[in-house]
Write a protein that holds these residues in place. Structure first.
Motif, short mmCIF file in Angstrom:
data_model
loop_
_atom_site.label_atom_id
_atom_site.label_comp_id
_atom_site.label_asym_id
_atom_site.label_seq_id
_atom_site.Cartn_x
_atom_site.Cartn_y
_atom_site.Cartn_z
N PHE A 133 0.83 -1.19 0.00
CA PHE A 133 0.00 0.00 0.00
C PHE A 133 0.87 1.25 0.00
N SER A 134 0.61 2.14 -0.95
CA SER A 134 1.27 3.45 -0.93
C SER A 134 0.52 4.33 0.06
N GLY A 135 1.08 5.53 0.32
CA GLY A 135 0.39 6.46 1.20
C GLY A 135 -0.99 6.83 0.67
N LEU A 136 -1.09 6.98 -0.66
CA LEU A 136 -2.38 7.30 -1.28
C LEU A 136 -3.36 6.15 -1.11
N ASP A 137 -2.87 4.92 -1.25
CA ASP A 137 -3.74 3.74 -1.06
C ASP A 137 -4.27 3.69 0.37
N ARG A 138 -3.40 3.99 1.34
CA ARG A 138 -3.83 3.94 2.74
C ARG A 138 -4.90 5.00 3.02
N ALA A 139 -4.72 6.18 2.39
CA ALA A 139 -5.73 7.23 2.56
C ALA A 139 -7.07 6.78 1.95
N VAL A 196 -8.13 3.63 1.59
CA VAL A 196 -8.69 2.60 2.46
C VAL A 196 -9.35 3.24 3.68
N LEU A 197 -8.69 4.25 4.25
CA LEU A 197 -9.24 4.93 5.42
C LEU A 197 -10.59 5.56 5.09
N LEU A 198 -10.68 6.27 3.96
CA LEU A 198 -11.94 6.92 3.60
C LEU A 198 -13.05 5.91 3.35
N ALA A 218 -5.45 -2.58 9.91
CA ALA A 218 -4.09 -2.07 10.08
C ALA A 218 -4.02 -0.58 9.72
N VAL A 219 -4.72 -0.17 8.65
CA VAL A 219 -4.76 1.24 8.26
C VAL A 219 -5.42 2.07 9.34
#
Length: 338
Positions: free
Chosen positions: A8-14, A16-18, A58-59
């Motif tokens: 997961f990149s930082g953008l992917d994690r953002a 997933v969070l949303l 995890a995110v």
């Protein structure tokens, strides 16, 4: 970051969070983002698939841990704002935004351009003198400027970049006049111009680093035909994929946490063995073996896909360097040919 988020990149994690927060809360957060950030997040959210419950948890856990580390609201808020914006936007863009926020400033005409789509900016400036086009490109983000170039003719792009490379400053009155014209066209309110130095070989190189190889090469050829010395200065400032061989291991490892496996596979398919080994040696034995297998299984790929992946990694590197998280060293080097 937990191992289940390794890809997961930082953008992917953002993203997933949303998605984990639900529509209402995600919409409330996105209201506070700019159009380009919303677009990037939207694309990332649409591409997510097969996200496991463990990955989502995890995110969320990482997000909660970061929130818990923050001090009470209102304490050191200026420092927190400066640090958060620098990490999110990079040094130069963050500084510009911070000054407006902390000093109550508002966006002027040039600043408002940063909220337009590249095609719209190109339509706005395509009939202007190349010097005006150069000035506009110097005052928007390099990635955005690179996209604008694709909507200009090859001749327009070449002439504008020639003038941009030679630009090292501008009289305040001239910049103020341009700003007022842009504000009128964009129906904005008049604001004073607070732009210092603009343009030059470094800004030109930053933009060219973000455009497709064919267009970048065409523009560099035009620069050389008009001013060989100036073209050399631009070339010396350009950071190409092969230059990553000189990046220290810690910086490379930081970069790799932001790069998806698929992007890395494509990028390494088109580079030399030394650089491949540089990346692989900064991975665990198991991860490097899996990546080798994946590269072999991938088979032949299009050159455009390789170049696109390499540009994406260079953009990640530039963003992390601007945020002070890695060191890239000096630029330079030869352009890749395939």
């Amino acid at each position: 970051m937990a191992s289940e988020q390794a890809d997961f990149s930082g953008l992917d994690r953002a993203a997933v969070l949303l998605l984990s927060l639900g529509e209402d809360q995600a919409a409330e957060i996105m209201r506070h983002l700019g159009p380009r950030e919303v677009q990037r997040l939207g694309v990332a959210m649409s591409k997510l698939n097969r996200v496991s419950a463990d990955q989502a948890h995890a995110v969320m856990r990482e997000f909660r841990e970061k929130i818990e580390q923050q001090t009470a609201l209102g304490l050191g808020s200026n420092e927190f704002l400066r640090g958060a914006l620098t990490k999110a936007l990079g040094g130069e863009r963050a500084n510009s935004l911070i000054e407006r926020i902390l000093h109550g400033g508002e966006s002027n005409g040039l600043e408002n351009l940063k909220w337009l789509e590249p095609r719209a900016i190109a339509e706005l400036i395509k009939l202007e003198h190349p010097q005006v086009v150069a000035l506009v490109l110097a005052n928007i983000e390099p990635e955005q400027a690179g996209e604008v170039l694709h909507f200009l003719t090859e001749r327009q792009a070449g002439e504008a970049m020639l003038r941009l490379a030679a630009l090292d400053g501008l009289q305040p009155s001239a910049l103020r006049e341009l700003n007022e014209v842009l504000e009128e066209q964009l129906s904005g309110d008049s604001q004073s111009v607070q732009v210092s130095s603009v343009g030059g070989p470094k800004v030109t190189a930053e933009i060219l680093n973000r455009v497709e190889t064919a267009l970048s090469s065409s523009i560099m050829e035009h620069l050389r035909s008009q001013d060989e010395e100036l073209a050399t200065k631009v070339q010396d400032q350009m950071f190409v994929f092969d230059d990553l061989i000189n990046v220290d291991d810690r910086s490379l490892q930081t970069m790799m946490r932001e790069i998806s496996s698929e992007t890395l596979i494509l990028a390494l398919k088109g580079t030399n063995n030394a650089l491949k080994e540089k990346f692989l040696s900064n991975m665990s034995k198991r991860a490097s073996e899996m990546l080798r297998d994946d590269m072999e299984a991938k088979g032949p790929v299009k050159l455009s896909e390789v170049e696109g992946a390499q540009k994406e990694i260079l953009q990640i590197a530039s963003r992390l360097e601007a945020a002070g998280q890695i060191q890239l060293g000096s630029g330079g080097g030869e352009q890749l040919v395939g």
